[in-house]
Design a protein around this motif. Structure first.
Motif, PDB file in Angstrom:
ATOM      1  N   GLN A 125       0.858  -1.186   0.000  1.00 36.47           N
ATOM      2  CA  GLN A 125       0.000   0.000   0.000  1.00 36.47           C
ATOM      3  C   GLN A 125       0.893   1.234   0.000  1.00 36.47           C
ATOM      4  O   GLN A 125       1.494   1.584   0.997  1.00 36.47           O
ATOM      5  CB  GLN A 125      -0.875  -0.011   1.271  1.00 36.47           C
ATOM      6  N   ILE A 126       0.976   1.848  -1.130  1.00 39.26           N
ATOM      7  CA  ILE A 126       1.839   3.026  -1.195  1.00 39.26           C
ATOM      8  C   ILE A 126       1.265   3.997  -2.213  1.00 39.26           C
ATOM      9  O   ILE A 126       0.671   3.583  -3.215  1.00 39.26           O
ATOM     10  CB  ILE A 126       3.294   2.623  -1.543  1.00 39.26           C
ATOM     11  N   ASP A 127       1.405   5.230  -1.942  1.00 33.16           N
ATOM     12  CA  ASP A 127       0.963   6.280  -2.858  1.00 33.16           C
ATOM     13  C   ASP A 127       1.633   6.049  -4.211  1.00 33.16           C
ATOM     14  O   ASP A 127       2.856   6.048  -4.322  1.00 33.16           O
ATOM     15  CB  ASP A 127       1.389   7.638  -2.268  1.00 33.16           C
ATOM     16  N   SER A 128       0.852   5.839  -5.241  1.00 31.26           N
ATOM     17  CA  SER A 128       1.445   5.469  -6.527  1.00 31.26           C
ATOM     18  C   SER A 128       2.286   6.609  -7.098  1.00 31.26           C
ATOM     19  O   SER A 128       3.151   6.387  -7.918  1.00 31.26           O
ATOM     20  CB  SER A 128       0.361   5.060  -7.515  1.00 31.26           C
ATOM     21  N   PHE A 129       2.001   7.818  -6.636  1.00 34.14           N
ATOM     22  CA  PHE A 129       2.807   8.936  -7.140  1.00 34.14           C
ATOM     23  C   PHE A 129       4.173   8.990  -6.466  1.00 34.14           C
ATOM     24  O   PHE A 129       5.106   9.603  -6.961  1.00 34.14           O
ATOM     25  CB  PHE A 129       2.055  10.257  -6.928  1.00 34.14           C
ATOM     26  N   LEU A 130       4.261   8.321  -5.309  1.00 32.03           N
ATOM     27  CA  LEU A 130       5.524   8.298  -4.588  1.00 32.03           C
ATOM     28  C   LEU A 130       6.528   7.351  -5.256  1.00 32.03           C
ATOM     29  O   LEU A 130       7.735   7.497  -5.107  1.00 32.03           O
ATOM     30  CB  LEU A 130       5.257   7.863  -3.136  1.00 32.03           C
ATOM     31  N   LYS A 131       5.969   6.363  -6.006  1.00 28.98           N
ATOM     32  CA  LYS A 131       6.823   5.348  -6.624  1.00 28.98           C
ATOM     33  C   LYS A 131       7.925   5.970  -7.470  1.00 28.98           C
ATOM     34  O   LYS A 131       9.079   5.530  -7.449  1.00 28.98           O
ATOM     35  CB  LYS A 131       5.963   4.447  -7.527  1.00 28.98           C
ATOM     36  N   ILE A 132       7.533   6.995  -8.214  1.00 29.54           N
ATOM     37  CA  ILE A 132       8.504   7.600  -9.138  1.00 29.54           C
ATOM     38  C   ILE A 132       9.672   8.177  -8.357  1.00 29.54           C
ATOM     39  O   ILE A 132      10.849   7.998  -8.711  1.00 29.54           O
ATOM     40  CB  ILE A 132       7.822   8.695  -9.981  1.00 29.54           C
TER      41      ILE A 132
END
Lengths: 341, 506
Positions: A308-315
Motif C-alpha cells: 500500500q503506497i501512494d502510486s505517485f511516490l513510486k517515481i
C-alpha cells in the motif's frame, strides 16, 4: 625536475579489506536486491510467489534486451541515448512491413514475415552504423551523437505511422513477444538468450576482451595495437541491434506499434546497467551486473504495486534508488583511482 | 658564495637573496644548502641537467613548494611564501614552458586575464583593448589586441604571456625554457623584449637547456648539479664548453653519472634497413626528418624536451599522421591510419608514460597478451595460452612478483615497465620503438632494461630509443641522431662520443 620515483610497491592493505573494496561494485547491488526481496516478501504475502517471479521477469524483458546492448557501450565508457528511439523505430518498421487490418489507415508495404523481420533488423543495424560512423570517424562524442539519433529514431517512427496505431506484426514476433511455452513466456526466454550470448561474448571472446580493455584504458589499448575505432563502432551497432529486437518483441508484447511507445525505456535500460554496478567510466562490470540491476528495477517496480503506497511516490523512490546507485558507482571509481595514484 | 665570483657580478642592488636553501622529497634531497643571489636589472641564466635542482629552487621562489629549509630575502626583507598567490603579491611572476594562455580569447582578454577593467559592473571593452595595445607596444610587440590568441604564433603567445606577468606588477620574472618552441628570429625578438625589461630595473631568471641562448642574453649564469649550486659566473668570461664541463661534473659523483666518460659507438652500416623515414614532417612538431633503423642496431634519438622526438616516435607507430614524407618498413612503403596497422607491419612501441600503455586494474597476463591476442586466438579466448605466454615473459624478464594473475597496480614501476616491454616480445617485431625507456627508474631497474634491450638487438631487432636524457641514449645506442626544434641536426655513428659532445650538438 624529476625526483627518482619510489620503486617500492605501496604497502599491501589487509586482505579482507582489499577483497571488499575490490568487490563492492558487485556486493552493493546484490545486497540491495536481497534487502528489497526481503522487504517486499514481508510486506506483502502475494509478492514472493512463482507466478509473481515470472511476472517480474516478463516486466523487465524489453528493458533487459536493450540493457544487454547498452552494457557493451557503457563498458567502453561510452553512452547510447538512442536505444529507446531505435527500439521504437524498429518496432514500427516491422509493423510497417506487415499486412495490417483494413481499419488501420497507414500507407504501408506488406511483405512476408521473414522479410519484414529482416528489413526491421536492417533498419536498426543501419541506425547503429550511423551512430558508429558519427562517434568513430567524425569523432562526435557518443552522448551528442546518440542524442541526435534519438531524434532521428523518433522521426522515423512518426513518419511511418503518421499518428496512427498499427497492431499486426509477423507471427514469429507475435509468438516471441506474447506467447508462452510450458508456462514460461517466450519473451523471458528471449531475454535469457540475449543475456547468455552477451555474457559469453564479453567473457570468452577476443572481442569481449577488447571491449573491457578499451573501456579500461583506451590509450593503452591503442598503444597495444588494438583497433579502438572498430571496437567502439561495433558496440554501437550491437547496442542498436539489441534495441531493435527489444522494440520488435516489445511491440508484440504490448499488442500495438505507435509513436513514443518506449519513451520510459531509455532511463530504465541505463538504470539497469548502472544500478547493477557496471562502471560508467568503462572497463568494469558486465552482464552479471546487468542481471542484478534488472532484478532490482523489476522487484522495485513490481513490489511497490504489491504494498500500500501512494502510486505517485513510486517515481520518487525509483529516482532515489538510482541516485544511490550512482553515488556508489562513482565513489567506488574514486576509491580505485586513489589506490592507483 | 665564492668571493671572486661575487665581486665579478654586476653592480645592481640585491633583489632576491636565497641563503642555505635545502629541500627534499620523501627522503630524496632535491636541493642541498643552496645560495642564490639575483640583482635588480639582471638577467640571470640558470643551467643544469634534469634533476639538478633548478626547477625546485624556482618553485620555492614562486611559492609552489612551501616546506623548505633556509632563508629568502626580497629587497633585504625576510619573505616566507605559503602559496603561489603570496609570491605573486610579492612581485614574483613565472612563465611556464607549457603556456597557460586561453587560445579562444582575444589577445586583450589574455593580457587582462582575471583582472578585466570594468565600468559600472560591465567589462570595459574599449578600455581593455586600448590598455592591452599600449602595454604590448611598450614591450615593442605590435599585434592587434582583438585577434584571437590561438591565431598567433607560439612565439607571440609567449611574449603576450610575458606581458601579462609584467603587467601584473611582477618585478622578478622566472622564465622556464622560453626558447624551446621558438624559431631563431622569434628568439631574437624575445631577447630584445627581455633586454627592455631589464633596462626598466626588473630582474629575470632564465632557465634553459639551450646554452647558446643563455649565454647570449644573460648577465650572470648559475650552474646546478645534483641539487647543489656549482658556480655563479659573469657571462663575459665563459663559453659553452666551460658550462657543460661544470654541468656534468668530473664523473665522481655516483652511479648516476657512470655514462659521462667517452664511449665508442659501434654502428652496423651494412645491416639491412628495417625502418626508413624520408622527409617526414608533422605540423608544428617536427619537420623533414629522415632516418634509417637497421636490424641488430639500436638507434638513439636525442633532443631536449619538446624538440619533437616524442611526436616522431608516435608517428612511426601510426598514432599521429605525418603531414608529408614517407615511411617504409622492411623495404615496403607504408601509410598507417591507426596503430593496429603499424603493429601488423611489425612495429612495436612503448610510450614514455607507463600509464598510457598498461591496464592497472587487470592482471599481468591480460596486460601481456593484449597485443598478441589476434595471433593466439581468432574468436574464442584461450586464457591458458595467455597465462603460459605471460609466465615465459615473467621468468625471462625477472618480473616480481612472479605471479601472472597479480593485478598490475600492485607491481613496482620498474616491473610495470618490464610488463610494458613484454607485450611486444611474444612474436618478435621488426622494429621496437622505446620512448624514455628508463625514466624514473632506479639504477638496478635501468640496468635490467639496458640488458633486455641489448639482448633484443642481438637477436636482430631494429631498436629505436627516443629520449631527452643523454644517459639513456648513451647507455643504449649504437648510433645517435640529435634533434633540435623538430629537425635532425647531427648524427653520431662509428665514433667516440661523450655526454658533453651530445649536449653541445643539441
Amino acid at each position: 625536475m624529476t625526483v627518482p620515483a619510489q620503486e617500492n610497491a605501496e604497502a599491501q592493505p589487509s586482505r579482507v579489506g582489499a577483497f571488499i573494496r575490490n568487490r563492492i561494485r558487485n556486493i552493493a547491488p546484490f545486497a540491495t536486491l536481497i534487502i528489497l526481496l526481503a522487504f517486499f516478501s514481508i510486506a506483502s504475502p502475494s509478492f514472493f510467489t512463482v507466478d509473481n517471479g515470472v511476472n517480474v521477469l516478463t516486466q523487465v524483458s524489453v528493458t533487459g534486451v536493450m540493457a544487454v546492448g547498452l552494457t557493451f557501450v557503457i563498458l567502453c565508457a561510452e553512452i547510447d541515448l538512442s536505444v529507446a528511439a531505435i527500439a521504437n523505430a524498429t518496432g514500427i518498421a516491422v509493423a510497417y512491413f506487415t499486412l495490417q487490418e483494413s481499419y488501420v489507415n497507414i500507407p504501408n508495404i506488406p511483405l512476408p514475415g521473414f522479410a519484414a523481420i529482416g528489413l526491421a533488423l536492417l533498419v536498426c543495424a543501419i541506425l547503429g552504423l550511423v551512430n558508429a560512423f558519427g562517434t568513430t570517424i567524425i569523432s562526435i562524442p557518443s552522448f551528442i551523437m546518440t542524442l541526435a539519433m534519438m531524434q532521428i529514431g523518433a522521426g522515423i517512427s512518426a513518419l511511418l505511422v503518421r499518428g496512427q496505431i498499427a497492431y499486426a506484426v509477423p507471427d514469429l514476433v507475435t509468438t516471441l513477444g506474447s506467447g508462452a511455452v510450458g508456462g514460461v513466456p517466450w519473451i523471458v526466454i528471449v531475454l535469457g538468450v540475449f543475456l547468455v550470448v552477451g555474457h559469453v561474448v564479453l567473457t570468452y571472446t577476443r572481442f569481449g576482451r577488447y571491449v573491457y580493455m578499451v573501456g579500461g584504458n583506451r590509450e593503452a589499448a591503442e598503444y597495444s595495437g588494438v583497433n579502438v575505432k572498430v571496437v567502439l563502432g561495433a558496440v554501437m551497432v550491437i547496442s542498436a541491434v539489441c534495441s531493435g529486437v527489444a522494440g520488435m518483441i516489445g511491440v508484440a508484447h504490448f499488442g500495438s506499434a505507435q509513436q513514443n511507445e518506449f519513451d520510459g525505456y531509455l532511463l530504465d535500460a541505463i538504470a539497469a546497467v548502472v544500478v547493477g554496478g557496471t562502471s560508467l567510466f568503462g572497463g568494469r562490470g558486465g552482464i552479471g551486473n546487468t542481471i542484478i540491476g534488472l532484478c532490482i528495477l523489476g522487484v522495485l517496480n513490481n513490489g511497490l504495486d504489491h504494498v500500500q503506497i501512494d502510486s505517485f511516490l513510486k517515481i520518487l523512490i525509483r529516482g532515489i534508488i538510482l541516485l544511490v546507485a550512482l553515488i556508489i558507482n562513482v565513489y567506488v571509481q574514486n576509491l580505485r583511482d586513489r589506490e592507483r595514484g | 658564495m665564492d668571493a671572486e665570483a661575487e665581486a665579478a657580478l654586476r653592480e645592481g642592488a640585491p633583489r632576491l637573496h636565497m641563503v642555505g636553501i635545502s629541500k627534499s622529497f620523501g627522503g630524496v634531497a632535491a636541493l642541498r644548502d643552496v645560495d642564490f643571489l639575483l640583482r635588480a636589472g639582471e638577467i640571470h641564466g640558470l643551467v643544469g641537467e634534469n634533476g639538478a635542482g633548478k626547477s625546485t629552487l624556482m618553485k620555492i621562489i614562486a611559492g609552489v613548494h612551501a616546506g623548505y629549509r633556509g632563508r629568502m630575502l626580497i629587497d633585504g626583507r625576510e619573505a616566507q611564501f605559503r602559496s603561489a598567490r603570496d609570491a605573486l603579491a610579492a612581485g614574483i611572476g613565472m612563465v611556464h614552458q607549457e603556456l597557460s594562455v586561453v587560445p579562444d580569447l582575444t589577445v586583450a582578454e589574455n593580457v587582462f586575464l582575471g583582472k578585466q577593467p570594468t565600468k559600472r559592473g560591465m567589462i570595459d571593452w574599449p578600455g581593455m583593448v586600448a590598455g592591452a595595445r599600449q602595454q604590448l607596444a611598450s614591450l615593442g610587440i605590435d599585434v592587434d589586441p582583438r585577434a584571437p590568441m590561438g591565431s598567433l604564433s607560439i612565439g607571440l603567445q609567449q611574449l603576450i604571456e610575458l606581458a601579462r606577468v609584467l603587467f601584473s606588477g611582477a618585478r622578478i620574472i622566472i622564465l622556464d625554457e622560453p626558447t624551446s618552441a621558438l624559431s631563431p628570429p622569434e628568439v631574437q625578438r624575445l631577447f630584445e623584449v627581455l633586454r627592455g625589461v631589464r633596462a626598466s630595473g626588473r630582474s629575470i631568471v632564465f632557465i634553459s637547456h639551450f646554452l647558446d641562448d643563455i649565454l647570449s642574453v644573460s648577465d650572470t649564469v648559475t650552474i646546478f648539479r645534483n641539487g647543489r649550486r656549482v658556480v655563479t659566473e659573469a657571462v663575459g668570461k665563459i663559453d659553452k664548453g666551460w658550462v657543460i664541463k661544470r654541468m656534468i661534473g668530473s664523473g665522481h659523483e655516483g652511479l648516476e653519472e657512470s655514462y659521462t666518460g667517452a664511449i665508442t659507438l659501434g654502428s652496423r652500416p651494412s645491416a639491412p634497413v628495417m625502418l626508413s623515414a624520408r622527409e617526414l614532417s608533422a605540423s608544428r612538431a617536427f619537420a623533414d626528418v629522415s632516418l634509417d633503423a637497421r636490424s641488430g642496431e639500436i638507434l638513439g634519438v636525442y633532443g631536449f624536451m619538446g624538440c619533437g622526438q616524442i611526436e616522431l616516435a608516435r608517428t612511426l607507430f601510426g598514432k599521429l599522421k605525418p603531414t608529408t614524407g614517407s615511411l617504409s618498413i622492411d623495404g615496403q612503403v607504408r601509410r598507417f591510419h591507426n596503430t593496429n596497422q603499424a603493429r601488423r607491419a611489425g612495429i612495436a612501441f612503448v610510450p614514455e608514460s607507463r600509464r598510457s600503455m598498461l591496464f592497472y586494474q587487470e592482471p599481468v597476463y591480460k596486460n601481456v597478451s593484449i597485443s598478441v591476442l589476434g595471433r593466439i586466438s581468432r574468436l574464442w579466448l584461450r586464457p591458458a595460452a595467455e597465462r603460459d605466454i605471460a609466465r615465459r615473459h615473467v621468468a625471462a624478464l625477472n618480473i616480481r612478483p612472479p605471479d601472472v594473475a597479480a593485478l598490475l597496480a600492485g607491481l613496482s614501476g620498474g616491473n610495470q615497465q618490464k610488463v610494458a616491454l613484454a607485450k611486444w616480445l611474444t612474436f618478435m617485431p621488426k622494429v621496437l620503438i622505446l620512448s624514455e625507456p628508463t625514466r624514473g627508474m632506479d639504477v638496478g631497474a635501468k640496468d635490467d632494461v639496458v640488458k633486455i634491450v641489448r639482448g633484443l638487438r642481438d637477436q636482430g631487432l631494429a631498436v629505436i630509443v627516443v629520449s631527452a636524457e643523454p644517459e639513456t641514449v648513451l647507455s643504449l645506442a649504437d648510433r645517435i641522431v640529435v634533434m633540435k626544434k623538430g629537425r635532425i641536426v647531427r648524427e653520431f655513428a662509428g665514433e667516440t662520443i661523450s655526454k658533453d659532445r651530445l649536449l653541445e650538438a643539441a
